[in-house]
Design an enzyme around this catalytic site. Structure first.
Site, short mmCIF file in Angstrom:
data_model
loop_
_atom_site.label_atom_id
_atom_site.label_comp_id
_atom_site.label_asym_id
_atom_site.label_seq_id
_atom_site.Cartn_x
_atom_site.Cartn_y
_atom_site.Cartn_z
N CYS A 124 40.13 54.00 34.75
CA CYS A 124 39.82 54.89 35.89
C CYS A 124 38.59 55.76 35.68
O CYS A 124 37.94 56.16 36.65
CB CYS A 124 41.03 55.73 36.28
N LYS A 202 54.97 56.75 32.87
CA LYS A 202 53.95 57.61 33.48
C LYS A 202 54.18 57.66 34.98
O LYS A 202 54.16 56.63 35.66
CB LYS A 202 52.56 57.06 33.17
N ARG A 212 41.61 65.00 36.79
CA ARG A 212 40.70 64.12 37.54
C ARG A 212 39.37 64.81 37.78
O ARG A 212 38.34 64.14 37.90
CB ARG A 212 41.38 63.65 38.82
N ARG A 224 47.58 56.18 43.17
CA ARG A 224 47.98 55.31 42.06
C ARG A 224 49.45 54.89 42.15
O ARG A 224 50.04 54.48 41.17
CB ARG A 224 47.75 56.03 40.73
N LYS A 255 55.04 61.05 30.52
CA LYS A 255 53.99 61.85 31.13
C LYS A 255 54.25 62.00 32.61
O LYS A 255 54.55 60.99 33.26
CB LYS A 255 52.66 61.13 30.89
N SER A 281 47.29 68.19 32.49
CA SER A 281 46.31 69.17 32.94
C SER A 281 46.88 70.20 33.91
O SER A 281 46.59 71.39 33.81
CB SER A 281 45.13 68.44 33.58
N TYR A 320 46.30 70.27 25.80
CA TYR A 320 45.02 71.00 25.79
C TYR A 320 45.16 72.33 25.07
O TYR A 320 44.17 72.96 24.74
CB TYR A 320 44.52 71.20 27.24
C1 PBG Z 1 44.21 57.97 33.34
C2 PBG Z 1 44.86 59.17 32.84
C3 PBG Z 1 45.29 60.29 33.58
C4 PBG Z 1 45.75 61.22 32.67
C5 PBG Z 1 45.64 60.67 31.39
N1 PBG Z 1 45.10 59.38 31.51
C6 PBG Z 1 45.22 60.63 34.98
C7 PBG Z 1 45.60 59.76 36.06
O1 PBG Z 1 46.46 58.89 35.92
O2 PBG Z 1 45.00 59.97 37.10
C8 PBG Z 1 46.27 62.57 33.04
C9 PBG Z 1 46.16 63.61 32.03
C10 PBG Z 1 46.28 64.99 32.52
O3 PBG Z 1 46.54 65.27 33.71
O4 PBG Z 1 46.09 65.88 31.68
N2 PBG Z 1 44.96 56.83 33.43
ZN ZN Z 2 43.72 55.27 34.49
#
Ligand code: PBG
Ligand code: ZN
Length: 333
Positions: A124, A202, A212, A224, A255, A281, A320
């Protein structure tokens, strides 16, 4: 006073810090923490991410400095996200030997060889449409990610990261068969010693919003939900994890974290692999925002969240807060 109360007094074991320390069940170590870094082209760049105070996009030279700092604080490792100079429909930079991640891995392993370096392995950040893989050809009945074509290039990216010297790859795109495809590709190219941390469970979460912005990876259309999981589903998470373990995942991850601690516990009970959780995040942004208002005690909330992840059953925490938490944990004996 009842006889029962004469006998049963849990407060006896909470009377002072010394006894509380003796009976403390869950400990967090700096080594449990993995620090995510966002790497961008250029030099001398630390571009703050507005929605994630304390987090910045880093050019490679700056990422090396931050990696060094985290290593000195005893953090267990880092995970790298690359934002390439050029994005295209197939995310070419992710499998280019001089791509952003490959150069970052080389520089960091060069400067801090003992630091454990993982690479998020997903498309991505590299595709111009922002989805986690390549899309079906125009004219196909759905404008969606082509699972099996994506497996092909996920394997190539993983091999390329391994060739650059990464210690572990972490596929996060929720493609069916991604662990098996990456395992096969790594093994075929002589990298059977490189482990895979699968983002097995996830969810399609609104908590990824700030990421993002940091990774410049918002999908240009749609969302997604055809690959990430419905937050309502628990059984499906067991299925996803079971498949990834069968495909050869060395570690699995849940996650986001805080809203999914039940899943952390379920996976801990069901599987005997090391288990990671991603304190994402949006979770970080909420703590930072409330702390900035003076509404919560940031240090205590951060440590409380870390202990919650471990109590739920996580071995590793991608967060983080890693350097801050490591600092706090060093003061705490
Ligand atoms: C990408 C990815 C994402 C995160 C980690 N790897 C975001 C998404 O799926 O859009 C999110 C991490 C975060 O929010 O700290 N595949
Ligand atoms: Zn991705």
């Amino acid at each position: 006073m009842s006889d029962f109360l004469m006998i049963q007094r849990p407060r006896r074991l909470r009377r002072n810090p010394a006894i509380r320390r003796l009976v403390r069940e869950t400990l967090v170590r700096p080594a449990d923490l993995i620090h995510p870094l966002f790497v961008v082209p250029g030099e001398g760049i630390r571009k703050p991410v507005a929605s994630m105070p304390g987090v910045a996009q880093l050019s490679i030279d700056q990422a090396v400095l931050i990696a060094q700092e985290s290593h000195q604080l005893g953090v267990g490792g880092i995970i790298l996200f690359g934002i390439p100079e050029v994005k295209d429909p197939t995310g070419t930079d992710a499998r280019n030997s001089s791509g952003i991640i490959q150069r970052a891995v080389r520089a960091i392993k060069d400067a801090v060889p003992d630091l454990y370096v993982m690479a998020d392995t997903c498309y991505c950040e590299y595709t111009d449409h922002g989805h986690c893989g390549i899309l079906h050809a125009v004219g196909h009945d759905c404008q969606d990610v082509d699972n099996d074509a994506t497996l092909e290039i996920l394997g190539e990216a993983a091999v390329s990261y391994a060739e650059a010297g990464v210690d572990m790859v972490a596929p996060s795109g929720m493609m069916d068969g991604m662990v098996a495809a990456i395992r096969r590709a790594l093994d075929q190219h002589g990298h059977s010693a490189i482990p895979i941390l699968s983002y097995a469970v996830k969810y399609a979460s609104a908590y990824y919003g700030p990421f993002r912005e940091a990774a410049e990876s918002t999908p240009a259309f749609g969302d997604r939900r055809t690959y990430q999981m419905d937050p309502a589903n628990r059984r499906e998470a067991m299925k996803e994890a079971t498949l990834d373990v069968a495909e050869g995942a060395d570690m699995i991850m849940v996650k986001p974290g805080l809203a999914y601690l039940d899943m952390v516990r379920e996976l801990r009970n069901r599987f005997d692999l090391p288990l990671a959780v991603y304190n994402v995040s949006g979770e970080y942004a909420m703590v930072k925002a409330a702390a900035a208002q003076g509404w919560i005690d940031e240090e205590r909330v951060v440590l409380e969240n870390m202990v919650a992840f471990k109590r739920a059953g996580a071995d590793l925490i991608l967060t983080y807060h890693a350097p801050d938490a490591a600092r706090l944990l060093q003061d705490q004996r």
